[in-house]
Design an enzyme around this catalytic site. Structure first.
Site, PDB file in Angstrom:
ATOM      1  NE  ARG A   1      -7.584 -14.044  12.188  1.00  0.00           N
ATOM      2  CZ  ARG A   1      -7.303 -13.083  11.333  1.00  0.00           C
ATOM      3  NH1 ARG A   1      -7.160 -11.851  11.754  1.00  0.00           N
ATOM      4  NH2 ARG A   1      -7.160 -13.334  10.050  1.00  0.00           N
TER       5      ARG A   1
ATOM      6  CG  MET B   1     -18.358  14.599  16.012  1.00  0.00           C
ATOM      7  SD  MET B   1     -20.071  14.682  16.537  1.00  0.00           S
ATOM      8  CE  MET B   1     -20.037  13.768  18.055  1.00  0.00           C
TER       9      MET B   1
ATOM     10  CE1 TYR C   1     -15.888  20.145  23.611  1.00  0.00           C
ATOM     11  CE2 TYR C   1     -15.092  19.314  21.505  1.00  0.00           C
ATOM     12  CZ  TYR C   1     -16.118  19.815  22.285  1.00  0.00           C
ATOM     13  OH  TYR C   1     -17.363  19.998  21.746  1.00  0.00           O
TER      14      TYR C   1
ATOM     15  CE  LYS D   1      -9.287  -7.837   4.596  1.00  0.00           C
ATOM     16  NZ  LYS D   1      -8.690  -9.006   5.270  1.00  0.00           N
TER      17      LYS D   1
HETATM   18  C1  PLP Z   1      -7.343  -9.065   4.575  1.00  0.00           C
HETATM   19  C2  PLP Z   1      -6.686 -10.314   4.127  1.00  0.00           C
HETATM   20  C3  PLP Z   1      -5.562 -10.275   3.260  1.00  0.00           C
HETATM   21  C4  PLP Z   1      -4.887  -8.990   2.847  1.00  0.00           C
HETATM   22  O1  PLP Z   1      -3.959  -8.625   3.832  1.00  0.00           O
HETATM   23  P1  PLP Z   1      -3.033  -7.316   3.687  1.00  0.00           P
HETATM   24  O2  PLP Z   1      -2.197  -7.318   4.907  1.00  0.00           O
HETATM   25  O3  PLP Z   1      -3.959  -6.149   3.631  1.00  0.00           O
HETATM   26  O4  PLP Z   1      -2.268  -7.488   2.425  1.00  0.00           O
HETATM   27  C5  PLP Z   1      -5.060 -11.479   2.804  1.00  0.00           C
HETATM   28  N1  PLP Z   1      -5.597 -12.659   3.196  1.00  0.00           N
HETATM   29  C6  PLP Z   1      -6.645 -12.731   4.034  1.00  0.00           C
HETATM   30  C7  PLP Z   1      -7.171 -14.055   4.440  1.00  0.00           C
HETATM   31  C8  PLP Z   1      -7.210 -11.561   4.538  1.00  0.00           C
HETATM   32  O5  PLP Z   1      -8.248 -11.649   5.379  1.00  0.00           O
END
Ligand code: PLP
Length: 355
Positions: A129, A299, A251, A34
């Protein structure tokens, strides 16, 4: 060309995947790609992780990109579908769907799909969540099992504290108790749980961050876990300044030299994804020598202390993170985690891939 580039080392991805396999040899591995492969480029990540049993993404567009690039792996949508039209598209693409709430469940119940799909039914074991609460889970499983076009069910949960000293204990027990009446395959572990909690490996593990060579733990380095950095963010010095005692840099003039110093100006700033919160003292490597940043990140530039690197000059190689400086060390200095820095690599930084 501006010298800032990110180089993605596919051999490091392959190495880290084998590390995940070594931790959980009996589970199927769902490589999480992802967020544009945690900033590494979705297709780059998938190429380095071809040996995975499945891929997991967040958006259906990412699944389409993987298919268009020729990847035939099963793909899991980690938050399922967001609307009915996507459900039909997901079925067309043969995707596996997380189902995490009543609305998604009703979506599945209220339509008919010609192609069968497979569902990862999410239990909320304490993260609060996504997922069905334990007292609603039994019913949700029964309802999913009744849907004719659902041909596979995996029970799943996600841990809130697998990466710290509290561990997974109560969530693990909650998941095991709630899923005990069923014999479906199970999926629980992210990177932290893969490394620390073999009891949670079950049938499918979901490694993410460890594949990219960053540690899921605040107190254990990626190196100690034998993970190799996949991304090297590198640039060059585009200028050198000599400071006298009392002169400042950047800055806000937050850094003031207390002696004569040499300062290297690096082509990399917060518009590239380098964290502005990283204050003076953040590690950076110039010509392979680890030194520190000075003053505020701006930046497009930041400054490095090259007082003790006399051979450094305009054109000298600078590593922001990668081989010499871990992304986790930069993250710690900015009060965040490696995940955020990797994902935040800006689109203006060109990504190159090496086999
Ligand atoms: C992003 C995600 C993972 C991976 O987690 P890591 O800590 O990067 O290994 C696993 N399961 C779900 C549901 C996630 O959203």
């Amino acid at each position: 060309m501006r010298p800032l580039t990110a180089t993605i080392d596919l051999s490091a991805l392959r190495h880290n995947f084998l590390r995940a396999k070594a931790y959980a040899p009996n589970a199927k591995h769902i490589a999480v790609v992802k967020a544009n492969g945690y900033g590494h480029g979705l297709i780059n990540a998938a190429r380095g992780l071809q040996a995975a049993d499945m891929f997991a993404v967040l958006r259906i567009e990412e699944a389409v990109q993987l298919r268009e690039a020729g990847f035939l792996h099963p793909i899991l949508l980690l938050e399922g579908v967001f609307e009915m039209a996507e459900l039909h598209e997901a079925a067309q693409l043969g995707l596996h769907l997380v189902v995490h709430d009543e609305q998604q469940l009703q979506m599945l119940e209220s339509t008919y799909l010609k192609r069968s799909i497979s569902v990862f039914l999410k239990l909320n074991s304490g993260m609060n969540r996504l997922g069905f609460k334990p007292d609603r889970y039994f019913d949700a499983v029964q309802r999913i099992a009744k849907i004719k076009y659902v041909h596979g069910i995996v029970t799943m949960t996600h841990f809130a504290t697998a990466d710290d000293e509290r561990g997974i204990a109560s969530q693990f027990v909650q998941f095991e108790t709630t899923t005990a009446p069923f014999s479906y395959p199970k999926s629980m572990a992210n990177s932290a749980a893969i490394i620390r909690y073999p009891q949670a490996h079950a049938d499918y593990v979901r490694p993410g961050i460890m594949l990219y060579g960053s540690s899921p733990f605040a107190d254990v380095s990626a190196k100690a876990l034998h993970l190799k950095p996949v991304m090297q963010l590198a640039s060059k010095l585009i200028g050198v300044q000599a400071l006298s005692a009392g002169e400042s840099v950047g800055y806000g003039q937050t850094f003031v030299a207390d002696k004569p110093m040499r300062v290297g100006v690096v082509a990399c700033g917060y518009a590239d994804g380098y964290p502005r919160h990283a204050g003076t003292g953040t590690p950076v490597a110039v010509d392979g020598v680890i030194t520190r940043t000075l003053g505020r990140v701006s930046m497009d530039m930041l400054c490095a202390d090259i007082t003790d690197i006399p051979e450094a000059e305009a054109g000298s190689h600078v590593e922001l993170w990668g081989e010499y400086v871990s992304v986790d060390a930069v993250a710690a200095s900015a009060g965040t985690i490696g995940y955020e820095l990797l994902c935040a690599l800006a689109p203006r930084v060109p990504i190159f891939m090496i086999e």
